[in-house]
Design a protein around this motif. Structure first.
Motif, PDB file in Angstrom:
ATOM      1  N   LEU A  79     -66.239   7.638  16.741  1.00 32.63           N
ATOM      2  CA  LEU A  79     -67.575   7.078  16.561  1.00 32.63           C
ATOM      3  C   LEU A  79     -68.108   6.417  17.823  1.00 32.63           C
ATOM      4  O   LEU A  79     -69.286   6.030  17.864  1.00 32.63           O
ATOM      5  CB  LEU A  79     -67.570   6.048  15.428  1.00 32.63           C
ATOM      6  N   PHE A  80     -67.271   6.285  18.842  1.00 34.71           N
ATOM      7  CA  PHE A  80     -67.637   5.498  20.019  1.00 34.71           C
ATOM      8  C   PHE A  80     -68.915   5.992  20.679  1.00 34.71           C
ATOM      9  O   PHE A  80     -69.800   5.203  21.008  1.00 34.71           O
ATOM     10  CB  PHE A  80     -66.491   5.508  21.036  1.00 34.71           C
ATOM     11  N   GLU A  81     -69.036   7.306  20.875  1.00 36.99           N
ATOM     12  CA  GLU A  81     -70.221   7.840  21.555  1.00 36.99           C
ATOM     13  C   GLU A  81     -71.487   7.584  20.764  1.00 36.99           C
ATOM     14  O   GLU A  81     -72.561   7.361  21.331  1.00 36.99           O
ATOM     15  CB  GLU A  81     -70.044   9.336  21.809  1.00 36.99           C
ATOM     16  N   ASN A  82     -71.382   7.625  19.431  1.00 39.59           N
ATOM     17  CA  ASN A  82     -72.563   7.436  18.589  1.00 39.59           C
ATOM     18  C   ASN A  82     -72.942   5.972  18.423  1.00 39.59           C
ATOM     19  O   ASN A  82     -74.092   5.661  18.082  1.00 39.59           O
ATOM     20  CB  ASN A  82     -72.321   8.054  17.200  1.00 39.59           C
ATOM     21  N   ILE A  83     -71.973   5.076  18.629  1.00 39.20           N
ATOM     22  CA  ILE A  83     -72.252   3.645  18.426  1.00 39.20           C
ATOM     23  C   ILE A  83     -72.026   2.864  19.715  1.00 39.20           C
ATOM     24  O   ILE A  83     -71.690   1.679  19.681  1.00 39.20           O
ATOM     25  CB  ILE A  83     -71.372   3.056  17.308  1.00 39.20           C
ATOM     26  N   ALA A  84     -72.215   3.548  20.850  1.00 38.86           N
ATOM     27  CA  ALA A  84     -71.930   2.902  22.142  1.00 38.86           C
ATOM     28  C   ALA A  84     -72.655   1.572  22.288  1.00 38.86           C
ATOM     29  O   ALA A  84     -72.106   0.598  22.806  1.00 38.86           O
ATOM     30  CB  ALA A  84     -72.320   3.841  23.284  1.00 38.86           C
ATOM     31  N   ASP A  85     -73.909   1.525  21.813  1.00 35.96           N
ATOM     32  CA  ASP A  85     -74.688   0.292  21.935  1.00 35.96           C
ATOM     33  C   ASP A  85     -74.150  -0.810  21.031  1.00 35.96           C
ATOM     34  O   ASP A  85     -74.364  -1.993  21.302  1.00 35.96           O
ATOM     35  CB  ASP A  85     -76.158   0.558  21.571  1.00 35.96           C
ATOM     36  N   SER A  86     -73.461  -0.412  19.938  1.00 33.44           N
ATOM     37  CA  SER A  86     -72.931  -1.396  18.992  1.00 33.44           C
ATOM     38  C   SER A  86     -71.427  -1.579  19.134  1.00 33.44           C
ATOM     39  O   SER A  86     -70.829  -2.320  18.356  1.00 33.44           O
ATOM     40  CB  SER A  86     -73.262  -0.952  17.554  1.00 33.44           C
ATOM     41  N   ALA A  87     -70.839  -0.911  20.129  1.00 32.44           N
ATOM     42  CA  ALA A  87     -69.379  -0.944  20.278  1.00 32.44           C
ATOM     43  C   ALA A  87     -68.877  -2.359  20.538  1.00 32.44           C
ATOM     44  O   ALA A  87     -67.830  -2.759  20.021  1.00 32.44           O
ATOM     45  CB  ALA A  87     -68.952  -0.015  21.417  1.00 32.44           C
ATOM     46  N   LEU A  88     -69.626  -3.131  21.326  1.00 30.69           N
ATOM     47  CA  LEU A  88     -69.197  -4.493  21.634  1.00 30.69           C
ATOM     48  C   LEU A  88     -69.170  -5.361  20.374  1.00 30.69           C
ATOM     49  O   LEU A  88     -68.255  -6.164  20.185  1.00 30.69           O
ATOM     50  CB  LEU A  88     -70.125  -5.117  22.674  1.00 30.69           C
ATOM     51  N   ILE A  89     -70.169  -5.159  19.516  1.00 26.88           N
ATOM     52  CA  ILE A  89     -70.217  -5.912  18.261  1.00 26.88           C
ATOM     53  C   ILE A  89     -69.021  -5.555  17.381  1.00 26.88           C
ATOM     54  O   ILE A  89     -68.370  -6.433  16.795  1.00 26.88           O
ATOM     55  CB  ILE A  89     -71.531  -5.631  17.511  1.00 26.88           C
ATOM     56  N   LEU A  90     -68.714  -4.248  17.298  1.00 25.77           N
ATOM     57  CA  LEU A  90     -67.559  -3.797  16.524  1.00 25.77           C
ATOM     58  C   LEU A  90     -66.278  -4.369  17.099  1.00 25.77           C
ATOM     59  O   LEU A  90     -65.397  -4.836  16.357  1.00 25.77           O
ATOM     60  CB  LEU A  90     -67.487  -2.265  16.516  1.00 25.77           C
ATOM     61  N   LEU A  91     -66.173  -4.366  18.430  1.00 26.77           N
ATOM     62  CA  LEU A  91     -64.968  -4.866  19.096  1.00 26.77           C
ATOM     63  C   LEU A  91     -64.769  -6.351  18.801  1.00 26.77           C
ATOM     64  O   LEU A  91     -63.667  -6.775  18.417  1.00 26.77           O
ATOM     65  CB  LEU A  91     -65.085  -4.637  20.598  1.00 26.77           C
ATOM     66  N   ILE A  92     -65.814  -7.132  18.957  1.00 26.95           N
ATOM     67  CA  ILE A  92     -65.710  -8.578  18.724  1.00 26.95           C
ATOM     68  C   ILE A  92     -65.416  -8.878  17.265  1.00 26.95           C
ATOM     69  O   ILE A  92     -64.560  -9.716  16.941  1.00 26.95           O
ATOM     70  CB  ILE A  92     -67.009  -9.288  19.161  1.00 26.95           C
ATOM     71  N   THR A  93     -66.093  -8.168  16.362  1.00 28.29           N
ATOM     72  CA  THR A  93     -65.910  -8.400  14.928  1.00 28.29           C
ATOM     73  C   THR A  93     -64.493  -8.091  14.477  1.00 28.29           C
ATOM     74  O   THR A  93     -63.852  -8.893  13.783  1.00 28.29           O
ATOM     75  CB  THR A  93     -66.901  -7.542  14.113  1.00 28.29           C
ATOM     76  N   THR A  94     -63.986  -6.943  14.888  1.00 30.37           N
ATOM     77  CA  THR A  94     -62.632  -6.555  14.471  1.00 30.37           C
ATOM     78  C   THR A  94     -61.577  -7.426  15.127  1.00 30.37           C
ATOM     79  O   THR A  94     -60.563  -7.761  14.506  1.00 30.37           O
ATOM     80  CB  THR A  94     -62.369  -5.081  14.802  1.00 30.37           C
ATOM     81  N   ALA A  95     -61.805  -7.810  16.384  1.00 28.95           N
ATOM     82  CA  ALA A  95     -60.829  -8.652  17.092  1.00 28.95           C
ATOM     83  C   ALA A  95     -60.726 -10.026  16.431  1.00 28.95           C
ATOM     84  O   ALA A  95     -59.620 -10.526  16.180  1.00 28.95           O
ATOM     85  CB  ALA A  95     -61.223  -8.795  18.557  1.00 28.95           C
ATOM     86  N   ILE A  96     -61.866 -10.629  16.119  1.00 28.87           N
ATOM     87  CA  ILE A  96     -61.861 -11.964  15.494  1.00 28.87           C
ATOM     88  C   ILE A  96     -61.312 -11.895  14.080  1.00 28.87           C
ATOM     89  O   ILE A  96     -60.461 -12.712  13.679  1.00 28.87           O
ATOM     90  CB  ILE A  96     -63.277 -12.561  15.487  1.00 28.87           C
ATOM     91  N   SER A  97     -61.762 -10.902  13.304  1.00 26.92           N
ATOM     92  CA  SER A  97     -61.304 -10.758  11.921  1.00 26.92           C
ATOM     93  C   SER A  97     -59.810 -10.465  11.864  1.00 26.92           C
ATOM     94  O   SER A  97     -59.073 -11.040  11.058  1.00 26.92           O
ATOM     95  CB  SER A  97     -62.084  -9.632  11.223  1.00 26.92           C
ATOM     96  N   GLY A  98     -59.352  -9.572  12.746  1.00 21.25           N
ATOM     97  CA  GLY A  98     -57.936  -9.233  12.783  1.00 21.25           C
ATOM     98  C   GLY A  98     -57.079 -10.428  13.162  1.00 21.25           C
ATOM     99  O   GLY A  98     -56.021 -10.662  12.571  1.00 21.25           O
ATOM    100  N   SER A  99     -57.540 -11.201  14.147  1.00 17.40           N
ATOM    101  CA  SER A  99     -56.787 -12.390  14.565  1.00 17.40           C
ATOM    102  C   SER A  99     -56.704 -13.413  13.441  1.00 17.40           C
ATOM    103  O   SER A  99     -55.651 -14.028  13.221  1.00 17.40           O
ATOM    104  CB  SER A  99     -57.452 -13.022  15.795  1.00 17.40           C
ATOM    105  N   LEU A 100     -57.805 -13.594  12.727  1.00 18.92           N
ATOM    106  CA  LEU A 100     -57.836 -14.563  11.625  1.00 18.92           C
ATOM    107  C   LEU A 100     -56.872 -14.149  10.512  1.00 18.92           C
ATOM    108  O   LEU A 100     -56.075 -14.964  10.027  1.00 18.92           O
ATOM    109  CB  LEU A 100     -59.255 -14.685  11.071  1.00 18.92           C
ATOM    110  N   ILE A 101     -56.927 -12.872  10.123  1.00 13.20           N
ATOM    111  CA  ILE A 101     -56.047 -12.388   9.063  1.00 13.20           C
ATOM    112  C   ILE A 101     -54.594 -12.409   9.526  1.00 13.20           C
ATOM    113  O   ILE A 101     -53.683 -12.732   8.760  1.00 13.20           O
ATOM    114  CB  ILE A 101     -56.466 -10.968   8.630  1.00 13.20           C
ATOM    115  N   GLY A 102     -54.371 -12.094  10.803  1.00  9.72           N
ATOM    116  CA  GLY A 102     -53.022 -12.148  11.339  1.00  9.72           C
ATOM    117  C   GLY A 102     -52.452 -13.557  11.292  1.00  9.72           C
ATOM    118  O   GLY A 102     -51.283 -13.747  10.938  1.00  9.72           O
ATOM    119  N   PHE A 103     -53.273 -14.552  11.623  1.00 10.79           N
ATOM    120  CA  PHE A 103     -52.826 -15.946  11.587  1.00 10.79           C
ATOM    121  C   PHE A 103     -52.500 -16.371  10.154  1.00 10.79           C
ATOM    122  O   PHE A 103     -51.462 -17.003   9.909  1.00 10.79           O
ATOM    123  CB  PHE A 103     -53.909 -16.854  12.164  1.00 10.79           C
ATOM    124  N   ILE A 104     -53.362 -15.999   9.219  1.00 15.18           N
ATOM    125  CA  ILE A 104     -53.136 -16.361   7.812  1.00 15.18           C
ATOM    126  C   ILE A 104     -51.853 -15.714   7.301  1.00 15.18           C
ATOM    127  O   ILE A 104     -51.056 -16.349   6.599  1.00 15.18           O
ATOM    128  CB  ILE A 104     -54.337 -15.937   6.949  1.00 15.18           C
TER     129      ILE A 104
END
Length: 247
Positions: free
Chosen positions: A50-75
């Motif tokens: 999906l990267f090529e199709n969502i290139a403009d939104s890739a940073l948002i996806l990256l930040i969202t998944t990184a923060i969410s994953g870290s939070l769930i990992g900590f819990i």
């Protein structure tokens, strides 16, 4: 269920459990680790495609998944019993994050992602063989790995804080010999954490840890694999993407 309490080291804390009449097994842990690995690969492939199709939104996806994953990992690390539910969610989120990061790096330096994948497999296989022929780790080695891991984590936290005010630690992001040496040292310490993960499984099976510890141990392996892959990807990007840094 017996009432004798058992302690297992996991990272910087101890996991306490009671000897179970339905204990974790090697086969159960392996099966769950494979399942999580499949989820990691599938979610990575999805976000990559999906990267090529969502290139403009890739940073948002990256930040969202990184923060969410870290939070769930900590819990999950604080409450091992819920790992049966949170480990798959964590793995999927991290897979989405890895796929996005890999696709971005690949767009700059071709074949860097596959090089990182193959190297990660090679490192993990080497660590597994080492532990297979000599199961268990010494107290001194465990202490060294934990202290080194904590120091690295602290270094990255302080570096992030310094970046906010426009500063950074020297060499940590450098593409020169010192920066690359630091990167390699971190990878070695992460490989050591994989030894700790295998030791969790070895200790848990021998001490009849409850069944949910299969998920918790598998979750620990995924945490280590994700971080190992990102550092190896970063290493190859530094080695083969020098033209990018010069621009």
């Amino acid at each position: 269920m017996l009432t004798r309490s058992i302690y297992m080291k996991k990272g910087f804390r101890k996991v306490e459990f009671e000897v179970s009449s339905n204990p974790m097994t090697y086969s159960g842990t392996i099966n769950k680790s494979i399942l999580l690995l499949v989820l990691l690969i599938i979610s990575s492939v999805v976000s990559w495609s999906l990267f090529e199709n969502i290139a403009d939104s890739a940073l948002i996806l990256l930040i969202t998944t990184a923060i969410s994953g870290s939070l769930i990992g900590f819990i999950t690390s604080m409450f091992p019993k819920i790992s049966v539910f949170t480990a798959p969610i964590y793995t999927i989120l991290e897979g989405l994050m890895l796929g996005t990061v890999s696709a971005y790096f690949e767009s700059i330096v071709p074949r860097v992602a596959i090089s990182a994948v193959l190297t990660t497999i090679a490192v993990c296989t080497t660590v597994l063989l080492i532990f297979k022929f000599k199961p268990g780790i010494t107290h001194k080695l465990r202490k060294f790995i934990i202290i080194a891991t904590f120091s690295i984590a602290l270094l990255y936290i302080l570096n992030y804080i310094l970046n906010v005010i426009g500063l950074s630690f020297p060499y940590i992001n450098d593409i020169g010999p010192i920066g690359i040496a630091i990167n390699i040292f971190i990878i070695i310490i992460v490989a050591g954490n994989l030894l700790l993960d295998f030791d969790i499984i070895y200790t848990g099976v021998n001490n009849k840890a409850p069944k949910y510890m299969e998920w918790y141990a598998s979750f620990g392996i995924m945490v280590t694999l994700v971080f190992m892959y990102t550092k190896i990807l970063e290493l190859f990007f530094r080695l083969f993407g020098r033209d990018y840094f010069k621009n």
